[in-house]
Design a protein around this motif. Structure first.
Motif, PDB file in Angstrom:
ATOM      1  N   ARG A   1       5.352  -4.932   7.368  1.00  0.00           N
ATOM      2  CA  ARG A   1       6.292  -3.680   7.385  1.00  0.00           C
ATOM      3  C   ARG A   1       5.852  -2.491   6.997  1.00  0.00           C
ATOM      4  O   ARG A   1       4.910  -2.480   6.309  1.00  0.00           O
ATOM      5  N   ALA A   2       6.436  -1.363   7.561  1.00  0.00           N
ATOM      6  CA  ALA A   2       5.858  -0.024   7.059  1.00  0.00           C
ATOM      7  C   ALA A   2       7.063   1.154   7.195  1.00  0.00           C
ATOM      8  O   ALA A   2       7.918   0.794   7.827  1.00  0.00           O
ATOM      9  N   ALA A   3       6.952   1.705   6.225  1.00  0.00           N
ATOM     10  CA  ALA A   3       8.104   2.880   6.010  1.00  0.00           C
ATOM     11  C   ALA A   3       7.648   4.149   5.716  1.00  0.00           C
ATOM     12  O   ALA A   3       6.376   4.393   5.050  1.00  0.00           O
ATOM     13  N   LEU A   4       8.315   5.102   6.147  1.00  0.00           N
ATOM     14  CA  LEU A   4       7.770   6.579   5.962  1.00  0.00           C
ATOM     15  C   LEU A   4       8.933   7.188   5.461  1.00  0.00           C
ATOM     16  O   LEU A   4      10.180   6.971   5.964  1.00  0.00           O
TER      17      LEU A   4
ATOM     18  N   ARG B   1       6.270  19.460   2.333  1.00  0.00           N
ATOM     19  CA  ARG B   1       6.548  18.877   0.954  1.00  0.00           C
ATOM     20  C   ARG B   1       6.073  17.394   1.247  1.00  0.00           C
ATOM     21  O   ARG B   1       5.777  16.779   2.072  1.00  0.00           O
ATOM     22  N   ASP B   2       5.341  16.932  -0.056  1.00  0.00           N
ATOM     23  CA  ASP B   2       4.830  15.546  -0.077  1.00  0.00           C
ATOM     24  C   ASP B   2       6.095  14.374   0.488  1.00  0.00           C
ATOM     25  O   ASP B   2       7.245  14.450   0.301  1.00  0.00           O
ATOM     26  N   TYR B   3       5.245  13.399   1.306  1.00  0.00           N
ATOM     27  CA  TYR B   3       6.002  12.234   1.609  1.00  0.00           C
ATOM     28  C   TYR B   3       5.102  11.067   1.325  1.00  0.00           C
ATOM     29  O   TYR B   3       4.086  11.180   0.866  1.00  0.00           O
ATOM     30  N   ALA B   4       5.948   9.826   1.577  1.00  0.00           N
ATOM     31  CA  ALA B   4       4.968   8.683   1.324  1.00  0.00           C
ATOM     32  C   ALA B   4       5.008   7.767   2.403  1.00  0.00           C
ATOM     33  O   ALA B   4       5.990   7.817   3.346  1.00  0.00           O
ATOM     34  N   VAL B   5       4.032   7.084   2.878  1.00  0.00           N
ATOM     35  CA  VAL B   5       3.989   5.905   3.563  1.00  0.00           C
ATOM     36  C   VAL B   5       3.526   4.679   2.864  1.00  0.00           C
ATOM     37  O   VAL B   5       2.614   4.768   2.130  1.00  0.00           O
ATOM     38  N   VAL B   6       4.513   3.751   3.027  1.00  0.00           N
ATOM     39  CA  VAL B   6       4.518   2.513   2.484  1.00  0.00           C
ATOM     40  C   VAL B   6       4.130   1.210   3.804  1.00  0.00           C
ATOM     41  O   VAL B   6       4.815   1.333   4.525  1.00  0.00           O
ATOM     42  N   VAL B   7       3.133   0.447   3.027  1.00  0.00           N
ATOM     43  CA  VAL B   7       2.711  -0.599   4.138  1.00  0.00           C
ATOM     44  C   VAL B   7       2.769  -1.998   3.170  1.00  0.00           C
ATOM     45  O   VAL B   7       2.110  -2.252   2.324  1.00  0.00           O
ATOM     46  N   THR B   8       3.456  -2.910   3.668  1.00  0.00           N
ATOM     47  CA  THR B   8       3.258  -4.332   3.388  1.00  0.00           C
ATOM     48  C   THR B   8       2.626  -5.151   4.494  1.00  0.00           C
ATOM     49  O   THR B   8       2.413  -4.525   5.592  1.00  0.00           O
TER      50      THR B   8
ATOM     51  N   PHE C   1       0.765  -1.217   0.091  1.00  0.00           N
ATOM     52  CA  PHE C   1       0.146  -0.010   0.099  1.00  0.00           C
ATOM     53  C   PHE C   1       0.856   1.146  -0.010  1.00  0.00           C
ATOM     54  O   PHE C   1       2.093   1.365   0.763  1.00  0.00           O
ATOM     55  N   VAL C   2       0.437   2.188  -0.914  1.00  0.00           N
ATOM     56  CA  VAL C   2       1.271   3.554  -0.732  1.00  0.00           C
ATOM     57  C   VAL C   2       0.478   4.697  -0.515  1.00  0.00           C
ATOM     58  O   VAL C   2      -0.712   4.715  -1.564  1.00  0.00           O
ATOM     59  N   ALA C   3       0.663   5.503   0.251  1.00  0.00           N
ATOM     60  CA  ALA C   3      -0.117   6.806   0.390  1.00  0.00           C
ATOM     61  C   ALA C   3       0.817   8.034   0.051  1.00  0.00           C
ATOM     62  O   ALA C   3       2.118   7.862   0.665  1.00  0.00           O
ATOM     63  N   VAL C   4       0.500   9.194  -0.518  1.00  0.00           N
ATOM     64  CA  VAL C   4       1.280  10.233  -0.743  1.00  0.00           C
ATOM     65  C   VAL C   4       0.520  11.281  -0.147  1.00  0.00           C
ATOM     66  O   VAL C   4      -0.424  11.740  -0.763  1.00  0.00           O
ATOM     67  N   GLY C   5       1.447  12.117   0.566  1.00  0.00           N
ATOM     68  CA  GLY C   5       0.654  13.672   0.737  1.00  0.00           C
ATOM     69  C   GLY C   5       1.570  14.395   1.623  1.00  0.00           C
ATOM     70  O   GLY C   5       2.643  13.755   2.024  1.00  0.00           O
TER      71      GLY C   5
END
Lengths: 410, 410
Positions: free
Chosen positions: B71-74, B61-68, B39-43
């Motif tokens: 695991r999850a990363a910012l 500035r835009d950043y992303a949150v990634v979820v598997t 999953f990826v969200a950007v904002g």
């Protein structure tokens, strides 16, 4: 029921200025230049591009703004028809763009409504053969897909961001008032710092240990008295948290350490102020004093280079050179001068131009000048003013003294 | 330096609650259920989904949150590495999702960075063969294109919006405090109205004709004292402008007319309050009184129907029936009861569930109950409370008296 302020804060007129009107001609010209059918932007009232284009403070739900070479439309819920007329249509500037509010298809997504309105407007204006629609690159993806479903090809445009960089006199009036109120918020914090009493590791104020949160509330209350609200980012750090660029937490304030206050509230028409000062109470000198002297010099040097026609990046380079000359690093993301010297401010707190860009400054650009140096083990010092670029230099949008040791109310 | 309040406002603890932690398991489960790579969200920090997912109050500035699935990363600028760790990684809940902050590729757009991080995380988790990435439908279009350029197919998910509808105890603590402060803001306005003196068409306060803007500043100052800020939408209308759903302009307040105050500030962790009261000073009865009685009854009736398991739309229908019984229209977008009876509130002022939906209310939903009737020629009356749905009914998140004639401070 005013509270005492440190000396030097500007007087502020009671009333807010009128809402600025947006000249949509640059957007219409971009449509014409690209031979496009029109321009469509989609967002809610929190989307700064939409706020700028429409001046509509309407619903939280997405709406669309459509622009062709001589017409423009705002899609709005019927409930907001009157407000949309008042804010988008009435008092539109003499830009030759006929504005209207469209309330049909209320249940449909904003992208669908935008496409339908564009189908309609383009019959009268715009290139009749073109299937290209210009949009900001960050248009919501679902809206982009609806436009594509309606038969349009999307091309991104920076026309809105470019237009926003050049402020009109009405926009400058908004920025001047919000920045003046920002100065008063700072003056309230300085007064609190100046009257707080050192007691061991604490500064006592109102009989309690002073915290960054107490200072934040004092700043925000003073601004609210003048109808200006914190945008949730009244950054106040003390000591190590002063080295944190955006500290909005709760930290005790101790004698001797740097107290960094970066205040950027938002006015009723969406324009931000931005002001930073750094103080130390009962300082014994050391890193804090050296950093302050260096940053104050860099701030002055940077300001001396602000003028229309100067390459924006020059301003950053000059500040960096001054800080280097004072022995601070400029090459690390962690210590010394870690960020750019400034950015544009308008209906976004950060917009163009960047003072690292290789493009020339233009009259009407409004930028922060905010050199700073940081050491995560010790503290941070930043000094920031907000200025409008003019043909021959700059106008400080509001003035507030730069002082290391806080001065009590007269 | 407190100002007098009308009686009945709640006491408010001095300190803000801790920031809630976000259980990312529903997002990870959606990834697993769809057999997606992640999953990826950007904002940016103004995007409520990102605020909820990351609790990161970082850069504009835009950043992303990634979820598997585990695991999850910012993605964050290096400058914000420490803050991102503190807010996203430290104190993460026991949801079995390992969180990390990624600062590589800082100059690249957030969509590019999100794709790169997803490439990396999926090596360890997620379906190794899937090229599908889940995103919110409103992901910025440029970010969507970058993900597609990186080889991913996008599928939209409502997992974030769905998760946000069910508040945790920590979220409820934030909502309770901000709503209590909202009540105090209302009590300050009621005190001003109660002590203003009718003089011809004006109400005099502090020797000047009272305006909606003066009331707004009084409300906003009281809330700022408690560290809660106006979100720029302290709606106050009087007479005809009380019929305007979102009036934030300047209008004189006259004796006899309805004064509608809809206050929805935002707390430091992003949660909103939402409270509406309607008063009339020196009313002679007429439409204003009849409307108030009807709306007060509809408000009580609607509240009586709030309970887990009840179809959300029932609450709206019951309020509408009560207003019909009192002779007010419910079928027009312009007069009578023109809007829905309520909506969810959280890190957005308007989120799910809608009280017009045909889905059942769930424990942990937080919704407004806000019937109102309007007549553009005369005025508007709305009464609103914020409640959390429970198994057996509801909890009012803070209580404030409902009064037609304002009551002065004791």
């Amino acid at each position: 029921m005013s509270r005492p302020l440190a000396p030097g804060a500007p007087e502020v007129p009671h009333d807010h200025p009128d809402a600025p009107e947006t000249d949509l001609r640059p957007i219409a010209d971009a449509v014409a230049e690209h031979g496009a059918a029109g321009f469509v932007a989609v967002g809610d009232r929190f989307a700064d591009d939409l706020r700028y284009l429409s001046r509509f403070g309407g619903p939280d739900r997405d709406y669309a703004v459509v622009v062709t070479p001589d017409r423009a439309a705002l899609t709005a819920p019927g409930l907001f028809d009157e407000q949309a007329h008042r804010e988008f249509v009435d008092g539109a500037p003499g830009d030759g763009i006929a504005r209207e509010v469209r309330t049909e298809k209320q249940g449909d997504p904003a992208g669908v409504r935008g496409a339908a309105v564009l189908d309609d407007l383009r019959n009268d204006a715009g290139d009749p053969d073109s299937q290209t629609v210009l949009t900001p690159a960050s248009i919501p993806h679902d809206a982009a897909l609806y436009l594509e479903d309606a038969g349009y090809d999307l091309a991104s445009t920076t026309a809105v961001a470019d237009a926003r960089e050049r402020k009109t006199e009405a926009e400058l009036a908004c920025l001047r008032r919000v920045q003046a109120v920002t100065c008063r918020g700072m003056a309230r914090a300085e007064a609190v710092l100046a009257t707080a009493e050192p007691a061991g590791d604490d500064l006592l104020f109102d009989g309690e240990p002073l915290t960054t949160e107490r200072l934040r509330r004092e700043v925000d209350v003073e601004m609210a008295r003048h109808g200006i609200r914190s945008a949730g980012n009244t950054v106040i750090g003390a000591g190590q948290t002063a080295a944190d660029l955006h500290y909005t937490g709760i930290d005790h304030v101790s004698p001797g350490e740097t107290v960094l206050l970066d205040v950027s509230p938002r006015g009723p028409h969406g324009y931000y102020g931005d002001l930073t000062r750094t103080f130390a109470v009962a300082s014994e000198g050391g890193w804090e004093r050296r950093a302050f002297v260096a940053v104050e010099r860099a701030h002055g040097t940077a300001l001396d280079h602000v003028e229309a026609g100067v390459t924006a990046g020059t301003v950053h380079e000059e500040a960096a050179a001054e800080l280097t000359a004072h022995g601070f690093r400029i090459d690390s993301p962690e210590i010394g001068f870690t960020h750019g010297v400034g950015h544009g401010v308008g209906v976004s707190l950060h917009e163009g131009p960047s003072l690292r860009a290789d493009t020339p400054l233009e009259p009407g650009n409004v930028v922060t000048i905010e050199p700073g140096v940081y050491d995560a083990d010790t503290g941070g010092v930043r000094i920031e003013d907000l200025v409008a670029v003019t043909e021959n230099g700059y106008e400080r949008l509001a003035t507030y003294p730069v002082r290391f040791t806080p001065v009590p109310p007269a």
